[in-house]
Design a protein around this motif. Structure first.
Motif, mmCIF file in Angstrom:
data_model
loop_
_atom_site.group_PDB
_atom_site.id
_atom_site.type_symbol
_atom_site.label_atom_id
_atom_site.label_comp_id
_atom_site.label_asym_id
_atom_site.label_seq_id
_atom_site.Cartn_x
_atom_site.Cartn_y
_atom_site.Cartn_z
ATOM 1 N N GLN A 149 12.996 99.889 -31.287
ATOM 2 C CA GLN A 149 14.144 99.306 -30.508
ATOM 3 C C GLN A 149 15.146 98.942 -31.033
ATOM 4 O OE1 GLN A 149 10.708 98.151 -30.433
ATOM 5 N NE2 GLN A 149 10.305 97.521 -28.648
ATOM 6 N N THR A 150 16.295 98.736 -30.534
ATOM 7 C CA THR A 150 17.443 98.243 -31.326
ATOM 8 C C THR A 150 17.512 96.821 -31.179
ATOM 9 O OG1 THR A 150 18.654 100.039 -30.033
ATOM 10 C CG2 THR A 150 20.061 98.756 -31.231
ATOM 11 N N VAL A 151 17.758 96.251 -32.299
ATOM 12 C CA VAL A 151 17.846 94.708 -32.101
ATOM 13 C C VAL A 151 19.073 94.049 -32.124
ATOM 14 C CG1 VAL A 151 15.386 94.251 -33.087
ATOM 15 C CG2 VAL A 151 17.534 94.665 -34.755
ATOM 16 N N ASP A 152 19.345 92.749 -31.645
ATOM 17 C CA ASP A 152 20.622 92.393 -31.793
ATOM 18 C C ASP A 152 20.559 91.012 -32.473
ATOM 19 O OD1 ASP A 152 23.007 90.992 -30.997
ATOM 20 O OD2 ASP A 152 22.825 91.501 -28.846
ATOM 21 N N SER A 153 21.596 90.918 -33.435
ATOM 22 C CA SER A 153 21.491 89.765 -34.435
ATOM 23 C C SER A 153 21.514 88.304 -33.646
ATOM 24 C CB SER A 153 22.477 89.823 -35.504
ATOM 25 O OG SER A 153 23.702 89.814 -34.682
ATOM 26 N N GLY A 154 22.139 88.159 -32.342
ATOM 27 C CA GLY A 154 22.292 86.826 -31.822
ATOM 28 C C GLY A 154 20.994 86.379 -31.330
ATOM 29 N N LYS A 155 19.867 87.184 -31.405
ATOM 30 C CA LYS A 155 18.618 87.212 -30.369
ATOM 31 C C LYS A 155 17.389 86.820 -31.267
ATOM 32 C CE LYS A 155 20.098 89.227 -26.119
ATOM 33 N NZ LYS A 155 20.141 90.576 -25.391
ATOM 34 N N GLU A 156 16.526 86.118 -30.684
ATOM 35 C CA GLU A 156 15.281 85.845 -31.734
ATOM 36 C C GLU A 156 14.111 86.788 -31.045
ATOM 37 O OE1 GLU A 156 13.736 81.918 -32.166
ATOM 38 O OE2 GLU A 156 15.481 81.094 -30.993
ATOM 39 N N TYR A 157 13.587 87.285 -32.139
ATOM 40 C CA TYR A 157 12.324 88.427 -31.854
ATOM 41 C C TYR A 157 10.989 87.796 -32.283
ATOM 42 C CZ TYR A 157 16.179 91.546 -30.349
ATOM 43 O OH TYR A 157 17.226 91.757 -29.867
ATOM 44 N N SER A 158 10.029 88.390 -31.919
ATOM 45 C CA SER A 158 8.721 88.067 -32.578
ATOM 46 C C SER A 158 7.995 89.670 -32.608
ATOM 47 C CB SER A 158 7.740 87.370 -31.892
ATOM 48 O OG SER A 158 8.160 86.171 -32.152
ATOM 49 N N LEU A 159 7.296 89.954 -33.498
ATOM 50 C CA LEU A 159 6.464 91.151 -33.595
ATOM 51 C C LEU A 159 5.062 91.193 -33.289
ATOM 52 C CD1 LEU A 159 7.499 93.002 -37.037
ATOM 53 C CD2 LEU A 159 8.076 93.666 -34.803
ATOM 54 N N SER A 160 4.236 91.754 -32.522
ATOM 55 C CA SER A 160 2.860 91.600 -32.098
ATOM 56 C C SER A 160 2.370 92.607 -32.712
ATOM 57 C CB SER A 160 2.837 91.820 -30.462
ATOM 58 O OG SER A 160 1.463 92.111 -30.247
ATOM 59 N N ILE A 161 1.359 92.338 -33.551
ATOM 60 C CA ILE A 161 0.450 93.445 -34.234
ATOM 61 C C ILE A 161 -1.021 93.216 -34.109
ATOM 62 C CG2 ILE A 161 -0.142 94.526 -36.594
ATOM 63 C CD1 ILE A 161 2.440 92.508 -36.866
ATOM 64 N N ARG A 162 -1.832 94.170 -33.357
ATOM 65 C CA ARG A 162 -2.997 93.814 -32.893
ATOM 66 C C ARG A 162 -3.945 94.092 -34.116
ATOM 67 N NH1 ARG A 162 -3.408 91.875 -27.824
ATOM 68 N NH2 ARG A 162 -1.950 92.914 -26.557
ATOM 69 N N PRO A 163 -5.055 93.243 -34.131
ATOM 70 C CA PRO A 163 -5.941 93.133 -35.331
ATOM 71 C C PRO A 163 -6.439 94.302 -35.822
ATOM 72 C CG PRO A 163 -6.428 91.617 -33.700
ATOM 73 C CD PRO A 163 -5.370 92.109 -33.120
ATOM 74 N N GLU A 164 -6.601 95.305 -34.704
ATOM 75 C CA GLU A 164 -7.273 96.505 -35.068
ATOM 76 C C GLU A 164 -6.300 97.581 -35.701
ATOM 77 O OE1 GLU A 164 -6.921 95.271 -31.900
ATOM 78 O OE2 GLU A 164 -6.427 96.887 -30.576
ATOM 79 N N CYS A 165 -5.242 97.173 -35.585
ATOM 80 C CA CYS A 165 -4.011 98.015 -36.167
ATOM 81 C C CYS A 165 -3.724 97.712 -37.750
ATOM 82 C CB CYS A 165 -2.739 97.970 -35.579
ATOM 83 S SG CYS A 165 -2.749 98.570 -33.696
ATOM 84 N N ILE A 166 -4.389 96.948 -38.332
ATOM 85 C CA ILE A 166 -4.373 96.387 -39.715
ATOM 86 C C ILE A 166 -5.298 96.986 -40.626
ATOM 87 C CG2 ILE A 166 -3.937 94.363 -41.017
ATOM 88 C CD1 ILE A 166 -3.118 92.977 -38.626
ATOM 89 N N LYS A 167 -4.841 97.219 -42.054
ATOM 90 C CA LYS A 167 -5.742 97.548 -42.980
ATOM 91 C C LYS A 167 -5.586 96.297 -43.844
ATOM 92 C CE LYS A 167 -3.737 101.396 -43.882
ATOM 93 N NZ LYS A 167 -3.371 102.634 -44.541
ATOM 94 N N LEU A 168 -7.109 96.420 -44.784
ATOM 95 C CA LEU A 168 -6.695 95.486 -45.963
ATOM 96 C C LEU A 168 -7.070 96.215 -47.209
ATOM 97 C CD1 LEU A 168 -9.102 92.351 -44.592
ATOM 98 C CD2 LEU A 168 -6.664 92.462 -44.592
ATOM 99 N N THR A 169 -6.048 95.928 -48.212
ATOM 100 C CA THR A 169 -6.162 96.635 -49.367
ATOM 101 C C THR A 169 -6.082 95.484 -50.500
ATOM 102 O OG1 THR A 169 -3.783 96.871 -49.694
ATOM 103 C CG2 THR A 169 -5.133 98.730 -48.631
ATOM 104 N N GLY A 170 -6.724 95.895 -51.687
ATOM 105 C CA GLY A 170 -6.941 95.232 -52.946
ATOM 106 C C GLY A 170 -5.391 94.867 -53.757
ATOM 107 N N ASN A 171 -4.777 96.377 -53.416
ATOM 108 C CA ASN A 171 -3.432 96.435 -54.211
ATOM 109 C C ASN A 171 -2.427 96.281 -53.226
ATOM 110 O OD1 ASN A 171 -4.766 96.389 -56.938
ATOM 111 N ND2 ASN A 171 -5.347 98.581 -55.997
ATOM 112 N N ALA A 172 -0.940 95.768 -53.585
ATOM 113 C CA ALA A 172 0.114 95.917 -52.700
ATOM 114 C C ALA A 172 0.426 97.602 -52.476
ATOM 115 C CB ALA A 172 1.283 95.421 -53.469
ATOM 116 N N VAL A 173 0.690 97.674 -51.500
ATOM 117 C CA VAL A 173 1.107 99.125 -50.890
ATOM 118 C C VAL A 173 2.688 99.276 -50.725
ATOM 119 C CG1 VAL A 173 0.782 100.942 -49.162
ATOM 120 C CG2 VAL A 173 -0.827 99.469 -49.847
ATOM 121 N N ASP A 174 3.391 100.205 -51.287
ATOM 122 C CA ASP A 174 4.749 100.143 -51.156
ATOM 123 C C ASP A 174 4.971 101.499 -50.680
ATOM 124 O OD1 ASP A 174 7.380 99.733 -51.074
ATOM 125 O OD2 ASP A 174 7.806 100.031 -53.315
#
Lengths: 553, 356
Positions: free
Chosen positions: B263-288
């Motif tokens: 989506q296009t964001v507008d610098s004048g507004k506030e936003y939050s991100l919603s990330i579901r728990p099942e969409c996340i991975k855990l890793t031992g090292n940083a991923v870039d």
């Protein structure tokens, strides 16, 4: 938007009125109820207050004998009420909190006096302790005069003990045993448990019972008449003024004075105590839990107390039966039915009493439930007024109701004096609060969602009432029918001004026969009355096939 | 375009001075299964009762099949309802309960009997006609309540949390049955619940409400994956809500982590991100890696739930995270880890006046 104007009025009377106009049958029923209340409650009571002139009022508040009567009324009823409440509490506690033997027996005995007019205890007192009393004269050969304040105290205590017991027992039953078990679990026992939990929880209920008994003893007419002697109270004084001196305005004034304390008591009970009560008397009992909070020794004390009180009650009933079925008890002990035949079989009073009590019971039951349905389930302007008027007669002395009715309906267009109709109206007014309260309690136990479900399925208020509410209230309706029948049979003060030579009633007959010394015939009439009530109960029970036991009331 | 059955226009309702329903607009098509979902006190039951006629809207109009009904008394609307406590008439047999509405309508006896039979067959209650409600189990009572409503052939069937008195197993069975029957006879149904799994599994359309305001109307998938407001995101399922700063037209920043959004964001507004728990991975090292975001965190708590392990973490900004790792095997993460999720799994929510 035109809607916006009324949008904020949802709980106001305008919105209620709007909803009401949309359901015409409901609107009509409400108007009919108010019309009836207007004619039979408001109009007669205003009339009674209107009749005495200013001079009458002055005469009443300055007259020595009237002030004396007022003080006597206050004193005697206070003392009798206090004693009846204490006895009633101990009795009720013994039955609900101990495992003493014979509980069922004690329960039944305590309710026996309610099957007869309260004046029967006065009658029995005369027969046992009067100037020619069986105990004082025949057995002990004493020449005592127990008439007056002392006699009245004894008689009223016995007469009102059952009412105190029934009410307090209801209060004790509605205290959840879980609370006492919890207290015991926390280490409380015996006197400490009683003082800190049971008594504390029961106090508002006991206060209500006190006021209920107080209203009844303030308004008591028959007993002061019979055993009061020269000790005059307001109810008897008003009667003497009307019947003896034909001074109707003075009778009205004195009746009105009697209303002041009773209505005061009514307001305290209704608007203060009910809001401060921990227990709701309509609550469902918790089944299966037995509470035993007293030790063995205390239990036998309770047993002794209940035995003495039961013996006194049985003595009253026994002496009445003995007088009724012997030639002249105390002198000639041979069995005879002649008193019974004279007082019951050949007399029309029993039939009159039965007919008017039956009609009254039917009216109060049906009207009570209709009223309760309106005030509990429907919202309309004037709902609280309707509720108030339906409960008001409970606080009014019978003599006040009777006197106001003869004053209101002795001329056209309502010329009812001396008819059976006016007797039934008087009884109905007196019993209406009973039927109404019973129906309110029953209705409150029916989930509102049941009615909504019925409406949702296409039934309007009237159909819902007939097909859902009425069948579900069957049990509580038959209780109020039976109860109001019994009370109407036994009432004396309400009908004392309403009876005529043509339409006389059994309770009045018992009083006047005893007053004139026809003790045997009076006793026979009392026995006939108890039998009539028992037989009627049996028949009603067979017809309704209900599970109700009158001794569990 | 399917046939419109029910319309609510600009509905407002006050209880004394409480504004309990605020400007509600909705339309329902024939055969839809709609769920009103929200926490208790959100106004969902009030709304349902307004449709049934037990309350009257203070403003706005309700149309059933094009006709205004908001002034019609409840007994003249064809909106049969199943009550939360079932409200079966205790003094009537199962047959009489189901026949009640028809007999009020004064239908001929044989027709009543026929219709009742069909309804009882549908709810598998054959053979219980003469029993009384107190002789039935909770599940059977529930079926009778549904049969009693179905037999009226309602324009819209209303269900007020009808499963809340059943135990978990039975709830699941009845859920499937109810949905099956509803689809079979194409009945427009409105269902009120606070149980999100009921809502997600049964509905064609979910209406999410809070404090008398509709937050979102949409299919279960839309509600779950594309919530309109942070309330919807948080109320449906479990999610991680991150307050983010705007970086560019399609770029936001959480702490040091940059995330690319569709989506296009507008610098004048506030936003939050919603990330579901099942969409996340855990890793031992940083991923870039392009298209993936990575946040450093520390595991504070873990729960083994069989098919998954639920981790509770705290990141460097002291924000709590919930992460579900499915098919976890026997090795568990401990201590410091990296929270990794794909940019396209993060749903951007613009803060608006509905969020407080």
């Amino acid at each position: 938007m035109t809607m916006k104007d009324t949008g904020y009025e949802h709980t106001g009377w305008r919105m209620e009125l709007k909803l009401l106009l949309r359901e015409p049958p409901l609107l009509i029923s409400i108007l009919v109820v108010f019309a009836l209340f207007g004619i039979f409650i408001i109009y007669p009571f205003c009339k009674l207050l209107w009749v005495p002139t200013a001079a009458d009022w002055v005469r009443a508040v300055t007259g020595k004998e009237y002030i004396q009567a007022f003080n006597n009324t206050m004193f005697s009823s206070l003392v009798a009420t206090a004693t009846a409440i204490v006895f009633g509490f101990i009795y009720a506690y013994a039955i609900n909190y101990t495992e003493m033997p014979g509980k069922r027996f004690f329960q039944i005995v305590a309710l026996l006096p309610t099957m007869a007019p309260s004046v029967v205890s006065g009658l029995a007192f005369i027969m046992l302790f009067g100037r020619r009393g069986f105990i004082t004269w025949n057995l002990l050969h004493l020449k005592v005069d127990l008439y007056g304040a002392f006699g009245l105290w004894v008689v009223q205590t016995i007469a009102f003990f059952p009412l105190a017991y029934i009410t307090i027992s209801g209060v004790l039953k509605s205290i959840s045993p879980n609370l006492e078990l919890a207290a015991q679990n926390l280490g409380a026992k015996g006197w400490y448990l009683f003082r800190t939990v049971t008594l504390k929880l029961a106090t508002p209920g006991i206060a209500s019972a006190f006021l209920l008994v107080a209203i009844n003893s303030l308004a008591d007419f028959g007993n002061p008449m019979l055993v009061g002697g020269n000790y005059h109270v307001l109810a008897t004084e008003a009667y003497t003024q009307v019947v003896g001196a034909w001074d109707l305005p003075m009778g009205a004034t004195l009746s009105a004075f009697l209303v002041v304390p009773t209505v005061l008591v009514f307001f305290i009970q209704r608007y203060y105590l009910e809001k401060h009560s921990y227990v709701t008397v309509t609550g469902k009992p918790v089944a299966g839990l037995i509470r035993v909070t007293v030790g063995k020794k205390a239990q036998w004390l309770f047993f002794g107390f209940c035995s003495i009180l039961s013996a006194a009650i049985l003595l009253i009933i026994g002496v009445v039966c003995l007088f009724a079925f012997t030639n002249t008890f105390g002198y000639d002990y041979s069995f005879t039915m002649s008193h019974f035949i004279e007082g019951v079989v050949q007399s029309s009073v029993m039939k009159n009493s039965w007919v008017s009590a039956m009609v009254t019971a039917a009216i109060t039951t049906v009207f009570g439930i209709a009223l309760a349905f309106l005030t509990i389930r429907k919202k309309f302007p004037g709902r609280t007024i309707m509720d108030f008027l339906a409960m008001l007669p409970v606080s009014l002395p019978g003599t006040f109701i009777g006197l106001s009715l003869i004053m209101a309906f002795n001329e056209e267009p309502f010329s009812l004096t001396g008819t059976l109709v006016i007797i039934i109206i008087g009884m109905t007014l007196r019993q209406l609060p009973v039927g109404y309260r019973q129906a309110v309690a029953g209705l409150k136990q029916i989930e509102a969602s049941l009615e909504q479900a019925s409406t949702n399925l296409g039934a309007n208020s009237i159909v819902t009432f007939r097909r859902i509410i009425l069948p579900m209230l069957k049990n509580s309706l038959s209780v109020s029918f039976v109860y109001s029948f019994m009370k109407s049979m036994n009432t004396l003060s309400t009908v004392i001004f309403l009876v005529s030579p043509e339409w006389n009633l059994a309770s009045v007959n018992i009083m006047s026969l005893s007053d004139h010394g026809f003790l045997a015939t009076a006793s026979a009439t009392a026995v006939g009355m108890m039998l009539t009530i028992f037989i009627t109960f049996g028949v009603v029970k067979l017809i309704l096939r209900d599970q109700i036991n009158i001794f569990d009331l | 375009m399917a046939e419109l059955v029910l319309q609510l226009n600009e509905i407002n309702k006050y209880f004394n001075n409480n504004h309990v329903i605020k400007n509600v607009n909705m339309t329902f098509e024939k055969g839809e299964f709609i769920t009103f979902l929200g926490p208790s006190g959100c106004g969902k039951t009030t709304l349902l009762r307004m449709i049934a006629g037990f309350y009257e809207p203070d403003e706005g109009e309700i149309l059933l099949k094009g006709k205004r009904i908001d002034k019609v008394p409840p007994y003249n609307r064809n909106t049969a309802m199943v009550f939360q406590e079932y409200a079966l008439f205790p003094h009537m047999s199962v047959f009489d309960n189901v026949a009640y509405g028809l007999s009020v309508k004064k239908l001929p006896q044989d027709e009543v009997a026929k219709k009742v039979k069909v309804a009882l067959e549908m709810m598998q209650l054959v053979g219980m006609e003469q029993r009384y409600p107190n002789q039935l189990s909770g599940g059977q009572q529930q079926r009778v309540a549904v049969a009693r409503a179905l037999v009226m052939d309602p324009d819209v069937l209303l269900l007020d949390e009808p499963l809340s008195n059943l135990d978990a197993k039975l709830r699941e069975t009845v859920r499937v049955e109810l949905r099956h029957i509803q689809q079979e006879i194409g009945l427009t149904t409105i269902y009120v619940t606070h149980d999100q799994s009921e809502a997600l599994s049964m509905s064609d359309k979910i209406v999410v409400m809070k404090e008398g305001v509709i937050h979102q109307i949409g299919s279960p998938q839309e509600i779950y994956f594309e919530p309109n407001t942070t309330f919807v995101a948080d109320f449906i399922g479990t999610t991680n809500l991150l307050k983010v700063e705007v970086l560019g037209e399609h770029k936001v920043k959480y702490g040091a982590t940059e995330i690319v959004v569709e989506q296009t964001v507008d610098s004048g507004k506030e936003y939050s991100l919603s990330i579901r728990p099942e969409c996340i991975k855990l890793t031992g090292n940083a991923v870039d890696q392009e298209g993936e975001a990575c946040v450093k965190g520390k595991i504070t708590e873990k729960m083994f739930l069989g098919e998954k392990v639920r981790y509770f973490l705290r990141d460097t900004q002291d924000k709590e995270w919930v992460v579900d790792i499915f098919d976890p095997g026997k090795t568990l993460f401990t201590g410091e880890v990296y929270i990794v999720f794909a940019d396209n799994k993060a749903w951007l929510i613009e803060h608006n006046k509905l969020d407080d």
